[in-house]
Design an enzyme around this catalytic site. Structure first.
Site, PDB file in Angstrom:
ATOM      1  N   GLU A   1      -2.358 129.164 -77.455  1.00 50.91           N
ATOM      2  CA  GLU A   1      -2.251 129.696 -78.815  1.00 50.91           C
ATOM      3  C   GLU A   1      -0.904 130.364 -79.074  1.00 50.91           C
ATOM      4  OE1 GLU A   1      -4.122 128.934 -81.098  1.00 50.91           O
ATOM      5  OE2 GLU A   1      -5.881 128.173 -80.047  1.00 50.91           O
TER       6      GLU A   1
ATOM      7  N   TYR B   1      -5.114 135.550 -86.457  1.00 51.10           N
ATOM      8  CA  TYR B   1      -5.394 134.161 -86.119  1.00 51.10           C
ATOM      9  C   TYR B   1      -5.679 133.975 -84.638  1.00 51.10           C
ATOM     10  CZ  TYR B   1      -4.850 129.623 -84.297  1.00 51.10           C
ATOM     11  OH  TYR B   1      -5.099 128.515 -83.561  1.00 51.10           O
TER      12      TYR B   1
ATOM     13  N   ASP C   1      -5.439 129.539 -90.162  1.00 49.32           N
ATOM     14  CA  ASP C   1      -4.064 129.113 -89.902  1.00 49.32           C
ATOM     15  C   ASP C   1      -3.601 128.219 -91.041  1.00 49.32           C
ATOM     16  OD1 ASP C   1      -5.442 126.758 -89.497  1.00 49.32           O
ATOM     17  OD2 ASP C   1      -4.185 126.131 -87.821  1.00 49.32           O
TER      18      ASP C   1
END
Length: 354
Positions: free
Chosen positions: A36, A119, A137
DNA sequence: AACACGGGGTC
DNA sequence: GACCCAGTGTT
């Protein structure tokens, strides 16, 4: 509408989603976190080799926390947004010092780590721990803006709040991980920024933007002057030496100037196929005509808009039944005010270019 | 709330 | 050349 959305998304994921990535479906929070961070504002294809390198060099969060700064930055080299690397290293050491080397497992604790915002916290919380937090996102913004026809700017405080609440409502209960993965894959594969796969889209039946033909305009971002593009097709219809024009009124550009019969479309049109456009045929219903020519494309830059115009020259065979327009002798056109695009066209035509 | 932060792909 | 990408931290 919301149940439809979630159901269709999940069934698309089950039946048609073939996207594979090394971190997809795994539960290891360290690997999920690493992926991520690397993927923030970064395309999957670009981040993939970096992910592999980092996992090989640092198989666990303790390995990463113990690594020398210079070495870690060297691995990050070329990926950009180097604050991510700095924060990632700080977070790894946070996990070791504050969480005894064990990745935190609550949303709040996860987000307390450096480099992890809403996020990334939602992504880790859902993928690793199946916690009910919806990711928001670029993909999710785009899908929701289009499907629900939301024009609130996604980069505004109000927009973030609105989209976050909606995303959370749509989250499939008990299926956070699969749902979050599905919606992002869907954004990347189907509801793409450009050339979205609307004809194959399982959500098309209830997609507001598709119905309103605003797919290409959504999502809206407020930052920077958004210059809207518009496509005008002017039908220069003549009958017995007269041309049909009207005065522009209403809340739009060129107020009080004149124009020919206007057909505006949300996207450029192949002028050669114009005669098969429903808008065109309905406009000229029961008006037999001959097509005398099609002009080149004219472009005019306004402050907030770029206007692309093309002129279609028609001669009516019998008296046209056109409402809202008046027939003016060609020689009298010079008595009316026109926008520059149209005066340019008239100038060109008088020079025999069309 | 606005801005900085990178490199790369796409049209 | 403009837009966008599995956003976040700082001012």
């Amino acid at each position: 509408m919301k149940a439809f959305f979630t159901d269709k998304l999940l069934s698309w994921n089950q039946l048609h989603n073939t996207r594979t990535m090394p971190w997809k479906g795994i539960r290891d929070p360290y690997r999920i976190w690493l992926s991520e961070i690397i993927l923030q504002q970064t395309r999957v294809e670009q981040g993939l080799p970096y992910y592999e390198r980092f996992i090989t060099a640092y198989p666990t969060v303790k390995d990463l926390a113990a690594a020398p700064d210079e070495e870690v930055f060297r691995h990050w080299q070329g990926l950009g947004y180097y604050a991510r690397c700095k924060n990632m290293l700080a977070a790894a050491r946070q996990i070791v010092s504050e969480f005894n080397g064990r990745f935190p497992d609550t949303f709040e604790q996860i987000q307390s780590l450096k480099g992890i915002g809403p996020y990334t916290a939602a992504a880790i919380a859902s993928f690793a721990f199946n916690l009910p937090h919806a990711v928001l996102d670029g993909n999710v913004f785009r899908i929701l803006a289009r499907y629900f026809g939301i024009t609130t700017p996604t980069d505004s405080t109000a927009g973030k709040k609105q989209f976050a609440a909606l995303a959370q409502e749509l989250l499939a209960p008990g299926q956070s991980a699969i749902y979050n993965q599905a919606i992002m894959d869907f954004g990347a594969v189907m509801c793409r920024p450009q050339q979205p796969a609307c004809p194959q889209c399982p959500l098309a039946a209830k997609c507001v933007a598709l119905q309103q033909q605003t797919v290409a305009q959504l999502p809206v971002k407020s930052k920077k002057l958004v210059i809207k593009k518009r496509y005008f097709y002017y039908i220069v219809l003549e009958y017995k030496g007269q041309v049909f024009i009207r005065k522009r009124t209403g809340n739009d550009i060129w107020q009080n100037l004149h124009e020919f019969i206007l057909m505006e479309t949300p996207a450029p049109l192949d002028a050669g196929k114009l005669e098969s456009e429903p808008a065109f045929t309905s406009l000229l219903q029961q008006t037999p005509y001959t097509l005398d020519g099609i002009s080149a494309a004219f472009k005019q830059q306004l402050t907030h808009q770029t206007i692309y115009s093309q002129f279609i020259l028609l001669t009516a065979v019998k008296q046209p039944a056109i409402t809202d327009y008046m027939a003016v002798p060609r020689a009298r056109l010079e008595q009316y005010a026109f926008p520059k695009t149209i005066t340019d066209f008239l100038q060109n035509r008088s020079l025999g270019l069309f």
